[in-house]
Write a protein that holds these residues in place. Structure first.
Motif, PDB file in Angstrom:
ATOM      1  N   LYS A 123     -45.585 111.744  45.722  1.00  0.00           N
ATOM      2  CA  LYS A 123     -46.394 112.557  44.635  1.00  0.00           C
ATOM      3  C   LYS A 123     -45.534 113.662  44.169  1.00  0.00           C
ATOM      4  N   GLU A 124     -44.932 114.548  45.080  1.00  0.00           N
ATOM      5  CA  GLU A 124     -44.197 115.743  44.948  1.00  0.00           C
ATOM      6  C   GLU A 124     -42.903 115.505  44.150  1.00  0.00           C
ATOM      7  N   MET A 125     -42.052 114.312  44.415  1.00  0.00           N
ATOM      8  CA  MET A 125     -40.839 114.323  44.076  1.00  0.00           C
ATOM      9  C   MET A 125     -40.587 113.523  42.728  1.00  0.00           C
ATOM     10  N   ARG A 126     -41.630 112.496  42.495  1.00  0.00           N
ATOM     11  CA  ARG A 126     -41.354 111.358  41.638  1.00  0.00           C
ATOM     12  C   ARG A 126     -41.006 111.648  40.147  1.00  0.00           C
ATOM     13  N   ASP A 127     -41.309 112.859  39.623  1.00  0.00           N
ATOM     14  CA  ASP A 127     -41.090 113.460  38.453  1.00  0.00           C
ATOM     15  C   ASP A 127     -39.793 114.232  38.148  1.00  0.00           C
ATOM     16  N   LEU A 128     -39.136 114.469  39.256  1.00  0.00           N
ATOM     17  CA  LEU A 128     -37.864 115.258  39.386  1.00  0.00           C
ATOM     18  C   LEU A 128     -36.754 114.662  38.280  1.00  0.00           C
ATOM     19  N   GLN A 129     -36.230 115.517  37.362  1.00  0.00           N
ATOM     20  CA  GLN A 129     -35.096 114.976  36.734  1.00  0.00           C
ATOM     21  C   GLN A 129     -33.747 114.950  37.337  1.00  0.00           C
TER      22      GLN A 129
END
Length: 229
Positions: free
Chosen positions: A120-126
């Motif tokens: 949830k915390e890391m999935r959208d990090l580029q």
């Protein structure tokens, strides 16, 4: 004009409390040396070390000093209102530090709970982030920290950075996680090598690597369930 005695000038440098603390650490200092650092300077007729001893001699023990009022402190020769306020502030800070407890940020109860939280915390990090979750013996989270940003095959991905923080926080276990910006959580060879290396280092230090998660966009992979840990 008579200059105020400053910074223990007549005391040999090697014996000055600031230098001794810098060289040997705060636990090596006597109480009056610690107080002298807070006082910084003494009046015209004495230095900070002598003033510190004078203050301590006015009270039976440190508990009495803790309870001293501003008026009682300023009655001591060499202690003005400013120094008395500084002493009271330092005493109160010490009390609050002594009463402080390590903050907990939740408890890890299962592989699924840890994976879901991290995904949830890391999935959208580029960019690829490597995160360490530090746990106590009850699997309570005592610290979660991004250790570095970059690929695991980079020279920055070194166990010492992760275990340095583990020792600092007195962690019993570590959960590692890093994201794949591509969205695919399948492990690379570098991921597997890094994980095995971390497990070996943990065994030597007595700090368990509980799991290593690879975070994708829609899913995550547990390297413990994968059989690497």
């Amino acid at each position: 004009m008579v200059q105020e005695t400053n910074l223990l000038m007549e005391v040999p440098k090697a014996s000055r409390p600031r230098e001794r603390l810098d060289q040997f650490g705060e636990k090596a200092l006597a109480t009056h040396e610690l107080l002298a650092i807070i006082l910084r300077t003494g009046p015209r007729d004495s230095n900070a070390m002598q003033l510190a001893l004078r203050v301590l001699n006015e009270f039976e023990d440190l508990h009495s000093l803790k309870l001293a009022s501003l008026e009682e402190l300023t009655s001591i020769h060499g202690i003005g209102r400013t120094k008395a306020i500084e002493i009271k502030a330092c005493v109160e800070l010490g009390v609050r530090v002594a009463n402080a407890t390590q903050l907990k940020c939740g408890t890890i109860t299962s592989t699924q709970s840890a994976g879901t939280l991290l995904q949830k915390e890391m999935r959208d990090l580029q960019q690829e982030h490597v995160v360490a979750v530090y746990l106590n013996t009850k699997n309570e989270i005592i610290k979660k920290k991004t250790i570095f940003i970059g690929s695991l095959n980079s020279s920055v991905a070194h166990p010492r950075e992760i275990f340095r923080e583990a020792v600092r926080f007195a962690a019993a276990r570590i959960i590692l996680a890093h994201n794949h910006p591509s969205g695919n959580p399948d492990p690379s060879e570098a991921d597997l090598v890094f994980t095995r290396r971390m497990v070996e280092c943990g065994e030597m230090m007595g700090i368990e690597i509980l799991d290593h998660f690879i975070i994708g966009v829609d899913d995550y992979l547990s390297l413990r369930e994968y059989g690497i840990i």
